[in-house]
Design an enzyme around this catalytic site. Sequence first.
Site, PDB file in Angstrom:
ATOM      1  N   SER A 112     -26.047 -10.132 -14.065  1.00  0.00           N
ATOM      2  CA  SER A 112     -26.355  -8.924 -13.314  1.00  0.00           C
ATOM      3  C   SER A 112     -26.889  -7.818 -14.239  1.00  0.00           C
ATOM      4  O   SER A 112     -27.937  -8.007 -14.859  1.00  0.00           O
ATOM      5  CB  SER A 112     -25.108  -8.512 -12.530  1.00  0.00           C
ATOM      6  OG  SER A 112     -25.399  -7.513 -11.613  1.00  0.00           O
ATOM      7  N   ASP A 162     -28.478 -13.461  -2.205  1.00  0.00           N
ATOM      8  CA  ASP A 162     -28.039 -12.310  -3.006  1.00  0.00           C
ATOM      9  C   ASP A 162     -28.470 -11.013  -2.318  1.00  0.00           C
ATOM     10  O   ASP A 162     -29.662 -10.781  -2.123  1.00  0.00           O
ATOM     11  CB  ASP A 162     -28.677 -12.429  -4.405  1.00  0.00           C
ATOM     12  CG  ASP A 162     -28.114 -11.434  -5.385  1.00  0.00           C
ATOM     13  OD1 ASP A 162     -27.649 -10.373  -4.952  1.00  0.00           O
ATOM     14  OD2 ASP A 162     -28.139 -11.718  -6.596  1.00  0.00           O
ATOM     15  N   HIS A 193     -24.518 -12.813  -4.932  1.00  0.00           N
ATOM     16  CA  HIS A 193     -24.644 -12.225  -6.282  1.00  0.00           C
ATOM     17  C   HIS A 193     -23.588 -12.781  -7.242  1.00  0.00           C
ATOM     18  O   HIS A 193     -23.747 -12.707  -8.447  1.00  0.00           O
ATOM     19  CB  HIS A 193     -24.514 -10.700  -6.162  1.00  0.00           C
ATOM     20  CG  HIS A 193     -25.063  -9.964  -7.344  1.00  0.00           C
ATOM     21  ND1 HIS A 193     -26.403  -9.997  -7.694  1.00  0.00           N
ATOM     22  CD2 HIS A 193     -24.461  -9.190  -8.283  1.00  0.00           C
ATOM     23  CE1 HIS A 193     -26.593  -9.266  -8.781  1.00  0.00           C
ATOM     24  NE2 HIS A 193     -25.424  -8.769  -9.156  1.00  0.00           N
TER      25      HIS A 193
END
Length: 213
Positions: A112, A162, A193
């Site tokens: 991320s 996501d 995610h």
Amino acid sequence: MKDTDLDFIHRFIPPDSNAKESELTLLLLHGTGGNEDDLIPLGKELAPNASILSVRGKVLENGMPRFFRRLEEGVFDIEDLKIRTDELAEFIVKSSSAYMFDSESLIAVGYSNGANIAASLLLRRPEILAGAILFRAMVPFIPTVMPDLSKKSIILLEGLYDPIVSKAEAESLLEIFTKTQSSVTLKWQNSGHNLTQEDIVAAKNWLESNSDL
Ligand code: MLT
């Protein structure tokens, strides 16, 4: 060099002295709100014999560590991103001489926000990394001149569902890395995610098939 010269909170784990020799070092970069401990089990699972350098981002967003500032979800403060990318690059150079790891075989493993700064490192400071495993990465910025990443290997692991990284965003990142001549693969995961066991398997397989890194 004193450890205090290394101006990011971090952990360095040398390879287990009983383990088979490995030249590889993994640079672990956590997601928003994480820290230098988060990805260590993942790093150990991906490459049990590698050295590990795991770094904590210096920017705080409501107390949550990150690697650069954002204006809102998915909208980055590009000036800050550039400064933070250079600062992290300098830290990595200093760490490689302090801990004596080979910076030519440094692979970033970012999740991320950590994947986004790793992508920024590849695009802005290509000398720093040999390659990268990027989980749920976005386009950090669009370079005006594409760097030559022809010697770099990159895997993008993106989630089909996501809510933060759209399909188009992931495909734009693939397009940028393709233009840099890197050896890049995008693998879609049946997930959002969050990381899944399939991500770990895919990253491990990729690392094994790139054992020359
Ligand atoms: C970022 O800010 O880097 C991305 O939005 C990912 C995240 O949520 O941290």
